[in-house]
Scaffold this active site. Structure first.
Site, PDB file in Angstrom:
ATOM      1  N   ILE A  80      -4.538  -5.124   6.682  1.00  0.00           N
ATOM      2  CA  ILE A  80      -4.495  -3.934   7.402  1.00  0.00           C
ATOM      3  C   ILE A  80      -5.481  -4.150   8.049  1.00  0.00           C
ATOM      4  O   ILE A  80      -6.150  -3.755   9.534  1.00  0.00           O
ATOM      5  CB  ILE A  80      -4.125  -2.815   6.782  1.00  0.00           C
ATOM      6  CG1 ILE A  80      -2.849  -2.655   6.894  1.00  0.00           C
ATOM      7  CG2 ILE A  80      -4.541  -1.271   8.088  1.00  0.00           C
ATOM      8  CD1 ILE A  80      -2.620  -1.913   5.792  1.00  0.00           C
TER       9      ILE A  80
ATOM     10  N   CYS B  91       0.415  -1.443  -0.487  1.00  0.00           N
ATOM     11  CA  CYS B  91      -0.221  -0.138   0.377  1.00  0.00           C
ATOM     12  C   CYS B  91       0.566   0.916   0.171  1.00  0.00           C
ATOM     13  O   CYS B  91       0.299   2.395  -0.400  1.00  0.00           O
ATOM     14  CB  CYS B  91      -1.041   0.303   0.799  1.00  0.00           C
ATOM     15  SG  CYS B  91      -0.082  -0.210   2.880  1.00  0.00           S
TER      16      CYS B  91
END
Length: 418
Positions: A197, A58
């Site tokens: 996450i 990310c």
């Protein structure tokens, strides 16, 4: 440190972009799924590239590999993503040989992470290497480099406190929720998607808030049920997404789509709604924030939340850098040895041939010639001569390429080719 030319015709490059210059939208254009990474590796192999790593998280997308020119790698990336060469060049970095090696060490040891000391990248680097090896594009250099970075990462984790304290995007998410949502243990929380996450955020929420009103929705219900069992979450049907959003107070989006999965027309609620978008590219349409009761927070904002833990971690950077230099030094020594080995081996073989011819001649000429003793002495002399050459080639002030060429020329050496 001198620049070690890793290959006669190719150099080792890193090309990429990260959170430092590229925002979430741009990173999203260049983010790669596992399938696309494999396609890049196969394309590179077909083009004759013999060593390449592809990583995409990310926070960054990077290609590390051998090429005559970095544009070969830039083109591979841009051909397989939604981003253009122009967009890439606006935010990109390109490193060559030693600088590329140093960069990979910093990335792999958490010194270049969006949150200092976040070691999540190491498992991703390991996965990248395994992917390259499976496709047959991980040469010995790439393998040794990856192993060295992993070794440095382990040592930094064990010998410093750079990753001490709970600081991660997942923890920052939980802290943000706890600071901004009153009576969080009584609120309804919905996790949409099964990104790592998002899962970690839920685990932390359960741990810190004792909330038992957490639901999970995923397109693939089986995957959701597997995760829900581990974290004690309720699983709802994907078809009920709109209804569940209406009933929730906090929506955590951890989907892995290349286009928004949460749009304005899905939201029909009058009560305050906090949405955390933990996806790259963004998976929540920006216009949902036009509703007065909706607060939209993205991953990049959460990553900027710093505290005394991060300030404390910074004190351990010099020690971490010392460990990197030590492990990197061992890698460079291996690289030198690997480069010089074929010439030293050929030299040894040539001297042995000369010795055998001379011993054969002397044994025929002298009746009392002690061939066994002469053989021992000659071998010791050959060992000393080749060691002198090896030490010369390792000297920092020596141009190894010129010396290698001269040794080959003087002794008419024929190097073994694989």
């Amino acid at each position: 440190m001198k620049d070690y030319h890793i290959s006669k015709h190719n150099s080792f490059y890193t090309i990429g972009l990260s959170y430092l210059k590229a925002d979430a939208e741009v990173r999203g254009k260049f983010s790669l799924e596992a399938e696309t990474m494999e396609r890049i590796l196969l394309q590179a192999k077909a083009e004759g590239i013999d060593g390449l790593l592809v990583t995409s998280t990310c926070n960054r997308t990077e290609l590390h590999g051998f090429a005559q020119h970095p544009f070969q790698l830039i083109k591979l990336l841009c051909d397989n993503t939604a981003g253009s060469v122009e967009e890439f060049q606006d935010v990109a970095y390109v490193y060559k040989n030693n600088d590329a090696i140093s960069h990979l060490f910093r990335v792999g040891t958490g010194l270049d992470s969006q949150i200092l000391g976040d070691f999540e990248i190491i498992s991703q680097l390991r996965a990248s290497f395994n992917r390259s090896k499976k496709i047959g594009i991980a040469n010995p250099f790439v393998e040794r480099l990856c192993n060295s970075v992993i070794q440095a990462s382990k040592r930094i984790k064990n010998e410093t406190e750079i990753s001490s304290g709970t600081t991660s995007v997942a923890f920052a998410s939980v802290r943000y929720i706890m600071e901004n949502v009153p009576d969080i243990s009584e609120k309804n929380i919905l996790l949409f998607g099964t990104g790592k996450i998002g899962r970690n955020t839920c685990e932390n929420l359960i741990k810190h808030t004792k909330n038992n009103h957490i639901s999970l929705i995923n397109r693939t219900k089986g995957k959701a049920e597997k995760i829900a069992g581990k974290f004690n979450l309720l699983v709802k049907d994907y078809g009920d997404l709109q209804t569940e959003i209406r009933n929730t107070d906090v929506l955590i989006v951890a989907t892995s789509s290349h286009s928004p999965t949460i749009t304005k027309d899905l939201i029909h609620t009058k009560k305050p709604l906090l949405i955390l978008d933990l996806a790259i590219p963004k998976n929540v349409s920006e216009n949902v924030a036009e509703y007065g009761n909706v607060t939209l927070v993205h991953l990049d904002h959460l990553s900027q939340i710093t505290d005394e833990t991060l300030a404390r971690r910074k004190k351990f950077i010099p020690h971490a850098e010392e460990i990197i230099e030590e492990v990197k030094g061992d890698f460079i020594k291996w690289l030198e040895t690997r480069k010089f080995a074929p010439v030293i081996k050929a030299l040894k073989k040539k001297l042995k041939t000369m010795k055998d011819e001379e011993l054969d001649y002397q044994s025929k000429k002298l009746s009392d010639f002690n061939e066994q003793q002469a053989d021992v002495i000659s071998n010791r002399i050959i060992q000393k001569i080749t060691k002198q050459f090896a030490n010369h080639l390792k000297d920092e002030d020596v141009d190894a390429d010129i010396s290698l060429e001269l040794i080959q020329k003087v002794f008419h050496l024929e190097l073994e080719t694989k």
